[in-house]
Design a protein around this motif. Structure first.
Motif: not given
Length: 118
Positions: A43-48, A52-53, A70-73
Motif C-alpha cells: 500500500v505504501l507504494k500506492m500511497i506514493r 510522492g516519495k 498516513a494520518y501524519e502524512a
C-alpha cells in the motif's frame, strides 16, 4: 475504512494503482513476505502516488501502523484525532448487519468522515 484527503484525479490514480497490482497478481502470484511484501509495504507504494516519495519509517514494516503513518502524512482527515477517525471508520458491524446488497458500498460508508479535499 479511511477516506483519503485527495481530489478526484489523485483518487483515480490510486485506484488504478490497485487495479494494476491486482492484475499483476493474477498473472504472476507473489509470495507474502512479512518484511518486504506485506499489506503495508504494498500500500505504501500506492500511497506514493498521492504524496510522492515519503521517507522510510518503522510503521511501514510493522503491520497495523499504516493509518498512523498516513494520518501524519496528511493523507487522512486530520480534523479528528486518529483514534476517533479509526473508530468512525470501523465498518464490520454495518457490513454484517446489512449484508450484501446493491447499496452495500453506500451503507458501509455511512458515518465514515469525509475529509476536506486539498
Amino acid at each position: 475504512m479511511y477516506r483519503t484527503n485527495t481530489g478526484a484525479q489523485t483518487a483515480r490514480a490510486l485506484l488504478l494503482q490497485y487495479v494494476v497490482a491486482a492484475n499483476q497478481l493474477s498473472q504472476q502470484p507473489q509470495w507474502y513476505n512479512s518484511v518486504f511484501t506485506n499489506c503495508t509495504t504494498v500500500v505504501l507504494k500506492m500511497i506514493r502516488t498521492i504524496t510522492g516519495k515519503r521517507p522510510l519509517d518503522w510503521r511501514i514494516l510493522a503491520n497495523g501502523y499504516l493509518p498512523a503513518y498516513a494520518y501524519e502524512a496528511g493523507i487522512l482527515d486530520t480534523r479528528l484525532p486518529l483514534a476517533e477517525l479509526r473508530e468512525q471508520g470501523r465498518i464490520t458491524s454495518r457490513a454484517q448487519a446489512h449484508g450484501l446488497s446493491q447499496n452495500y458500498s453506500q451503507v458501509i460508508r455511512q458515518g465514515v468522515p469525509m475529509p476536506e479535499m486539498r
